[in-house]
Design a protein around this motif. Structure first.
Motif, PDB file in Angstrom:
ATOM      1  N   LYS A  54       0.879  -1.355   0.090  1.00  0.00           N
ATOM      2  CA  LYS A  54      -0.124  -0.059  -0.129  1.00  0.00           C
ATOM      3  C   LYS A  54       0.918   1.496   0.187  1.00  0.00           C
ATOM      4  O   LYS A  54       0.621   2.152  -0.650  1.00  0.00           O
ATOM      5  CB  LYS A  54      -0.927  -0.031   1.319  1.00  0.00           C
ATOM      6  CG  LYS A  54      -2.078   1.101   1.104  1.00  0.00           C
ATOM      7  CD  LYS A  54      -2.961   0.686   0.339  1.00  0.00           C
ATOM      8  CE  LYS A  54      -4.051   1.781   0.033  1.00  0.00           C
ATOM      9  NZ  LYS A  54      -4.994   1.893   1.543  1.00  0.00           N
ATOM     10  N   LYS A  55       1.945   1.074   0.792  1.00  0.00           N
ATOM     11  CA  LYS A  55       2.693   2.408   1.006  1.00  0.00           C
ATOM     12  C   LYS A  55       3.493   2.842  -0.737  1.00  0.00           C
ATOM     13  O   LYS A  55       3.683   3.865  -0.981  1.00  0.00           O
ATOM     14  CB  LYS A  55       3.935   2.112   1.893  1.00  0.00           C
ATOM     15  CG  LYS A  55       4.788   3.206   2.154  1.00  0.00           C
ATOM     16  CD  LYS A  55       5.947   2.948   2.998  1.00  0.00           C
ATOM     17  CE  LYS A  55       6.681   4.190   3.469  1.00  0.00           C
ATOM     18  NZ  LYS A  55       7.886   4.026   4.517  1.00  0.00           N
ATOM     19  N   TRP A  57       2.476   1.866  -3.599  1.00  0.00           N
ATOM     20  CA  TRP A  57       1.221   2.206  -4.420  1.00  0.00           C
ATOM     21  C   TRP A  57       1.016   3.735  -4.005  1.00  0.00           C
ATOM     22  O   TRP A  57       0.918   4.613  -5.318  1.00  0.00           O
ATOM     23  CB  TRP A  57       0.025   1.369  -4.215  1.00  0.00           C
ATOM     24  CG  TRP A  57      -1.213   1.676  -5.141  1.00  0.00           C
ATOM     25  CD1 TRP A  57      -2.292   2.422  -4.721  1.00  0.00           C
ATOM     26  CD2 TRP A  57      -1.226   1.384  -6.572  1.00  0.00           C
ATOM     27  NE1 TRP A  57      -3.087   2.605  -5.801  1.00  0.00           N
ATOM     28  CE2 TRP A  57      -2.212   1.978  -6.962  1.00  0.00           C
ATOM     29  CE3 TRP A  57      -0.393   0.755  -7.417  1.00  0.00           C
ATOM     30  CZ2 TRP A  57      -2.830   2.144  -8.354  1.00  0.00           C
ATOM     31  CZ3 TRP A  57      -0.874   0.893  -8.805  1.00  0.00           C
ATOM     32  CH2 TRP A  57      -2.099   1.518  -8.922  1.00  0.00           C
ATOM     33  N   GLU A  58       0.746   4.153  -2.903  1.00  0.00           N
ATOM     34  CA  GLU A  58       0.394   5.614  -2.682  1.00  0.00           C
ATOM     35  C   GLU A  58       1.567   6.533  -3.114  1.00  0.00           C
ATOM     36  O   GLU A  58       1.057   7.600  -3.746  1.00  0.00           O
ATOM     37  CB  GLU A  58       0.144   5.631  -1.145  1.00  0.00           C
ATOM     38  CG  GLU A  58      -1.333   4.905  -0.837  1.00  0.00           C
ATOM     39  CD  GLU A  58      -1.315   5.086   0.838  1.00  0.00           C
ATOM     40  OE1 GLU A  58      -0.500   5.311   1.435  1.00  0.00           O
ATOM     41  OE2 GLU A  58      -2.511   4.642   1.232  1.00  0.00           O
ATOM     42  N   SER A  59       2.512   5.909  -2.794  1.00  0.00           N
ATOM     43  CA  SER A  59       3.702   6.957  -3.449  1.00  0.00           C
ATOM     44  C   SER A  59       3.704   7.021  -5.012  1.00  0.00           C
ATOM     45  O   SER A  59       4.078   7.997  -5.617  1.00  0.00           O
ATOM     46  CB  SER A  59       5.300   6.288  -3.026  1.00  0.00           C
ATOM     47  OG  SER A  59       6.144   7.166  -3.423  1.00  0.00           O
ATOM     48  N   ILE A  61       1.355   6.540  -6.946  1.00  0.00           N
ATOM     49  CA  ILE A  61       0.150   7.453  -7.764  1.00  0.00           C
ATOM     50  C   ILE A  61       0.003   8.765  -7.160  1.00  0.00           C
ATOM     51  O   ILE A  61      -0.726   9.747  -7.945  1.00  0.00           O
ATOM     52  CB  ILE A  61      -1.389   6.594  -7.474  1.00  0.00           C
ATOM     53  CG1 ILE A  61      -1.584   6.762  -6.157  1.00  0.00           C
ATOM     54  CG2 ILE A  61      -1.154   5.252  -8.001  1.00  0.00           C
ATOM     55  CD1 ILE A  61      -2.980   6.207  -5.687  1.00  0.00           C
ATOM     56  N   GLU A  62       0.764   9.263  -6.325  1.00  0.00           N
ATOM     57  CA  GLU A  62       0.700  10.595  -5.707  1.00  0.00           C
ATOM     58  C   GLU A  62       0.996  11.626  -6.903  1.00  0.00           C
ATOM     59  O   GLU A  62       1.853  11.646  -7.521  1.00  0.00           O
ATOM     60  CB  GLU A  62       1.735  10.786  -4.697  1.00  0.00           C
ATOM     61  CG  GLU A  62       1.837  12.171  -4.153  1.00  0.00           C
ATOM     62  CD  GLU A  62       2.452  12.346  -3.009  1.00  0.00           C
ATOM     63  OE1 GLU A  62       2.549  13.626  -2.295  1.00  0.00           O
ATOM     64  OE2 GLU A  62       3.405  11.486  -2.809  1.00  0.00           O
ATOM     65  N   GLY A  63      -0.331  12.534  -7.190  1.00  0.00           N
ATOM     66  CA  GLY A  63      -0.072  13.483  -8.106  1.00  0.00           C
ATOM     67  C   GLY A  63      -0.177  12.792  -9.731  1.00  0.00           C
ATOM     68  O   GLY A  63       0.290  13.774 -10.572  1.00  0.00           O
ATOM     69  N   LYS A  64      -0.359  11.542  -9.702  1.00  0.00           N
ATOM     70  CA  LYS A  64      -0.442  10.849 -11.134  1.00  0.00           C
ATOM     71  C   LYS A  64      -1.979  10.633 -11.202  1.00  0.00           C
ATOM     72  O   LYS A  64      -2.667  10.179 -10.276  1.00  0.00           O
ATOM     73  CB  LYS A  64       0.420   9.955 -11.282  1.00  0.00           C
ATOM     74  CG  LYS A  64       1.970  10.204 -11.021  1.00  0.00           C
ATOM     75  CD  LYS A  64       2.972   9.180 -11.155  1.00  0.00           C
ATOM     76  CE  LYS A  64       4.355   9.573 -11.177  1.00  0.00           C
ATOM     77  NZ  LYS A  64       4.611   9.870  -9.695  1.00  0.00           N
ATOM     78  N   GLU A  65      -2.326  10.182 -12.762  1.00  0.00           N
ATOM     79  CA  GLU A  65      -3.599   9.757 -12.983  1.00  0.00           C
ATOM     80  C   GLU A  65      -3.371   8.269 -13.336  1.00  0.00           C
ATOM     81  O   GLU A  65      -2.553   8.015 -14.236  1.00  0.00           O
ATOM     82  CB  GLU A  65      -4.328  10.635 -14.126  1.00  0.00           C
ATOM     83  CG  GLU A  65      -5.480  10.055 -14.507  1.00  0.00           C
ATOM     84  CD  GLU A  65      -6.299  10.733 -15.734  1.00  0.00           C
ATOM     85  OE1 GLU A  65      -7.032  10.203 -16.312  1.00  0.00           O
ATOM     86  OE2 GLU A  65      -5.561  11.763 -16.212  1.00  0.00           O
TER      87      GLU A  65
END
Length: 210
Positions: A54-55, A57-59, A61-65
Protein backbone atom coordinates in the motif's frame (compact mmCIF):
# COMPACT_ATOMS: atom_id res chain seq x y z
CA UNK A 1 23.56 -18.44 -1.35
CA UNK A 2 20.00 -19.13 -2.48
CA UNK A 3 18.99 -18.47 -6.09
CA UNK A 4 16.43 -15.70 -6.69
CA UNK A 5 14.17 -15.22 -9.71
CA UNK A 6 13.56 -11.61 -10.80
CA UNK A 7 11.12 -10.60 -13.54
CA UNK A 8 10.70 -7.31 -15.41
CA UNK A 9 7.17 -6.39 -16.57
CA UNK A 10 6.11 -3.55 -18.86
CA UNK A 11 2.45 -3.34 -19.86
CA UNK A 12 -1.18 -2.50 -19.13
CA UNK A 13 -3.38 -4.26 -16.58
CA UNK A 14 -6.44 -6.27 -17.63
CA UNK A 15 -8.56 -4.92 -14.77
CA UNK A 16 -8.60 -2.03 -12.34
CA UNK A 17 -6.07 -2.34 -9.47
CA UNK A 18 -7.75 -3.50 -6.29
CA UNK A 19 -6.91 -3.42 -2.61
CA UNK A 20 -6.69 -6.80 -0.84
CA UNK A 21 -5.44 -7.26 2.73
CA UNK A 22 -3.86 -3.80 2.87
CA UNK A 23 -1.94 -4.28 -0.40
CA UNK A 24 -2.73 -3.64 -4.06
CA UNK A 25 -3.17 -6.35 -6.70
CA UNK A 26 -2.48 -5.69 -10.38
CA UNK A 27 -3.35 -8.26 -13.07
CA UNK A 28 -1.61 -8.68 -16.43
CA UNK A 29 -2.34 -11.02 -19.33
CA UNK A 30 0.46 -12.87 -21.14
CA UNK A 31 -0.15 -14.11 -24.68
CA UNK A 32 1.91 -17.15 -25.63
CA UNK A 33 3.47 -17.85 -29.02
CA UNK A 34 1.43 -19.77 -31.59
CA UNK A 35 4.60 -21.29 -33.06
CA UNK A 36 5.07 -24.54 -31.17
CA UNK A 37 6.72 -27.83 -32.19
CA UNK A 38 4.48 -30.51 -33.63
CA UNK A 39 3.11 -32.76 -30.89
CA UNK A 40 3.06 -30.12 -28.14
CA UNK A 41 -0.17 -28.68 -26.77
CA UNK A 42 -0.90 -25.02 -27.45
CA UNK A 43 -0.57 -23.12 -24.17
CA UNK A 44 -2.76 -20.14 -25.04
CA UNK A 45 -2.58 -17.38 -22.43
CA UNK A 46 -1.75 -17.12 -18.76
CA UNK A 47 -2.10 -14.41 -16.15
CA UNK A 48 0.26 -12.58 -13.85
CA UNK A 49 -0.78 -11.14 -10.48
CA UNK A 50 1.49 -8.47 -9.03
CA UNK A 51 1.33 -7.67 -5.31
CA UNK A 52 2.25 -4.07 -4.43
CA UNK A 53 2.48 -2.74 -0.88
CA UNK A 54 0.00 0.00 0.00
CA UNK A 55 2.83 2.40 0.86
CA UNK A 56 4.56 1.79 -2.50
CA UNK A 57 1.26 2.22 -4.37
CA UNK A 58 0.35 5.48 -2.63
CA UNK A 59 3.80 6.86 -3.39
CA UNK A 60 3.42 5.81 -7.04
CA UNK A 61 0.04 7.45 -7.71
CA UNK A 62 0.67 10.67 -5.78
CA UNK A 63 0.00 13.48 -8.24
CA UNK A 64 -0.51 11.05 -11.13
CA UNK A 65 -3.54 9.75 -13.01
CA UNK A 66 -3.91 5.97 -13.14
CA UNK A 67 -6.42 4.45 -15.59
CA UNK A 68 -6.91 1.51 -17.98
CA UNK A 69 -4.35 2.98 -20.40
CA UNK A 70 -1.60 3.33 -17.79
CA UNK A 71 1.57 1.46 -18.72
CA UNK A 72 3.42 0.09 -15.71
CA UNK A 73 7.09 -0.75 -15.37
CA UNK A 74 7.58 -3.37 -12.63
CA UNK A 75 10.41 -5.44 -11.20
CA UNK A 76 9.79 -8.18 -8.67
CA UNK A 77 10.36 -11.68 -7.37
CA UNK A 78 8.46 -14.33 -9.29
CA UNK A 79 6.75 -17.59 -8.41
CA UNK A 80 4.88 -19.91 -10.79
CA UNK A 81 1.68 -21.54 -9.51
CA UNK A 82 -1.33 -23.41 -10.87
CA UNK A 83 -4.99 -22.78 -10.07
CA UNK A 84 -7.72 -25.29 -9.24
CA UNK A 85 -8.06 -26.09 -12.95
CA UNK A 86 -4.33 -26.82 -13.16
CA UNK A 87 -3.73 -23.76 -15.33
CA UNK A 88 -0.43 -21.92 -14.73
CA UNK A 89 -0.25 -18.34 -13.54
CA UNK A 90 2.46 -16.10 -12.16
CA UNK A 91 2.60 -14.26 -8.84
CA UNK A 92 5.05 -11.39 -8.47
CA UNK A 93 5.99 -9.57 -5.27
CA UNK A 94 6.74 -6.06 -6.49
CA UNK A 95 10.15 -4.65 -5.57
CA UNK A 96 9.92 -1.51 -7.74
CA UNK A 97 7.17 0.09 -9.82
CA UNK A 98 6.78 3.27 -11.85
CA UNK A 99 4.63 4.78 -14.58
CA UNK A 100 6.70 7.81 -15.53
CA UNK A 101 9.81 6.19 -17.03
CA UNK A 102 8.05 4.15 -19.70
CA UNK A 103 9.73 5.86 -22.66
CA UNK A 104 13.16 4.87 -21.37
CA UNK A 105 12.01 1.30 -20.77
CA UNK A 106 10.61 1.09 -24.32
CA UNK A 107 13.95 2.24 -25.70
CA UNK A 108 15.69 -0.50 -23.74
CA UNK A 109 13.17 -3.07 -25.00
CA UNK A 110 13.80 -2.05 -28.61
CA UNK A 111 17.56 -2.44 -28.10
CA UNK A 112 16.97 -5.90 -26.67
CA UNK A 113 14.89 -6.89 -29.70
CA UNK A 114 17.59 -5.66 -32.08
CA UNK A 115 20.16 -7.73 -30.20
CA UNK A 116 18.15 -10.96 -30.32
CA UNK A 117 19.35 -11.90 -33.82
CA UNK A 118 22.39 -13.69 -32.34
CA UNK A 119 20.38 -16.91 -32.66
CA UNK A 120 20.50 -16.61 -36.44
CA UNK A 121 24.27 -17.10 -36.27
CA UNK A 122 23.98 -20.46 -34.45
CA UNK A 123 23.68 -23.73 -36.38
CA UNK A 124 21.29 -26.44 -35.18
CA UNK A 125 24.10 -28.98 -34.90
CA UNK A 126 25.88 -26.70 -32.40
CA UNK A 127 23.08 -27.04 -29.86
CA UNK A 128 22.78 -29.42 -26.93
CA UNK A 129 19.95 -30.05 -24.47
CA UNK A 130 20.44 -28.96 -20.85
CA UNK A 131 18.26 -29.48 -17.79
CA UNK A 132 17.01 -26.17 -16.40
CA UNK A 133 18.13 -27.06 -12.86
CA UNK A 134 21.73 -27.25 -14.10
CA UNK A 135 21.77 -23.57 -15.10
CA UNK A 136 22.88 -20.75 -12.78
CA UNK A 137 21.92 -17.10 -13.34
CA UNK A 138 23.49 -13.85 -12.22
CA UNK A 139 20.33 -11.71 -12.39
CA UNK A 140 22.29 -8.47 -12.22
CA UNK A 141 23.63 -9.24 -15.71
CA UNK A 142 20.14 -9.65 -17.17
CA UNK A 143 18.38 -6.61 -15.65
CA UNK A 144 17.48 -5.25 -19.09
CA UNK A 145 16.05 -8.54 -20.34
CA UNK A 146 12.50 -7.23 -20.65
CA UNK A 147 9.43 -9.47 -20.61
CA UNK A 148 6.49 -7.40 -21.79
CA UNK A 149 2.89 -8.34 -21.15
CA UNK A 150 1.31 -9.17 -24.51
CA UNK A 151 4.65 -10.12 -26.00
CA UNK A 152 4.95 -13.57 -27.56
CA UNK A 153 7.35 -15.09 -25.10
CA UNK A 154 9.67 -17.50 -26.88
CA UNK A 155 9.38 -20.73 -24.94
CA UNK A 156 10.87 -22.56 -27.93
CA UNK A 157 13.86 -20.24 -28.35
CA UNK A 158 17.40 -21.32 -27.59
CA UNK A 159 19.68 -19.92 -24.89
CA UNK A 160 23.43 -19.39 -24.68
CA UNK A 161 25.46 -20.63 -21.73
CA UNK A 162 29.04 -21.08 -20.63
CA UNK A 163 30.30 -24.21 -18.89
CA UNK A 164 31.49 -23.79 -15.30
CA UNK A 165 34.34 -25.69 -13.65
CA UNK A 166 31.90 -27.61 -11.45
CA UNK A 167 30.07 -28.99 -14.48
CA UNK A 168 27.10 -26.62 -14.22
CA UNK A 169 26.24 -23.87 -16.70
CA UNK A 170 25.95 -20.10 -16.47
CA UNK A 171 23.33 -18.26 -18.54
CA UNK A 172 24.86 -15.81 -21.01
CA UNK A 173 21.89 -14.89 -23.21
CA UNK A 174 18.26 -15.95 -23.63
CA UNK A 175 16.78 -14.85 -20.29
CA UNK A 176 13.24 -14.63 -21.74
CA UNK A 177 13.44 -18.16 -23.14
CA UNK A 178 14.83 -19.44 -19.84
CA UNK A 179 12.04 -17.86 -17.74
CA UNK A 180 9.33 -19.10 -20.11
CA UNK A 181 10.67 -22.65 -20.08
CA UNK A 182 11.06 -22.52 -16.30
CA UNK A 183 7.37 -21.65 -15.94
CA UNK A 184 5.75 -23.76 -18.65
CA UNK A 185 8.21 -26.59 -19.37
CA UNK A 186 10.11 -26.98 -16.11
CA UNK A 187 10.41 -30.76 -16.50
CA UNK A 188 11.86 -30.58 -20.01
CA UNK A 189 15.42 -29.74 -21.10
CA UNK A 190 16.12 -26.58 -23.08
CA UNK A 191 18.21 -26.26 -26.24
CA UNK A 192 21.40 -24.33 -25.58
CA UNK A 193 24.52 -23.10 -27.32
CA UNK A 194 27.60 -23.62 -25.15
CA UNK A 195 29.95 -20.66 -25.63
CA UNK A 196 33.63 -20.94 -24.81
CA UNK A 197 33.99 -17.62 -23.00
CA UNK A 198 32.22 -15.18 -20.70
CA UNK A 199 29.18 -12.97 -21.26
CA UNK A 200 31.30 -9.90 -22.10
CA UNK A 201 33.13 -11.64 -24.95
CA UNK A 202 29.86 -13.22 -26.17
CA UNK A 203 28.24 -9.77 -26.39
CA UNK A 204 31.19 -8.40 -28.33
CA UNK A 205 31.27 -11.36 -30.75
CA UNK A 206 27.51 -11.50 -31.39
CA UNK A 207 26.76 -7.77 -31.22
CA UNK A 208 24.55 -7.73 -28.13
CA UNK A 209 24.07 -4.27 -26.63
CA UNK A 210 22.09 -5.02 -23.44
Amino acid sequence: MENRAIIKIIGKTVREPREVNNSMELYFKISMSNKIPKGLKKLGVTFCKVNVTKKMWESLIEGKEVNKNTIYSISGEIKALTNSENKPYIVVNCMSINIDEVEEEVKIKEEVKKSNNWREKINEDELIEINLEDIDIDYSKHKYSVIEMGDKIGINSIIAVSRKENGRYSLIAGFKAYVSSKIYRSNQPIKAYVYNGDRKSFKEEFGISY
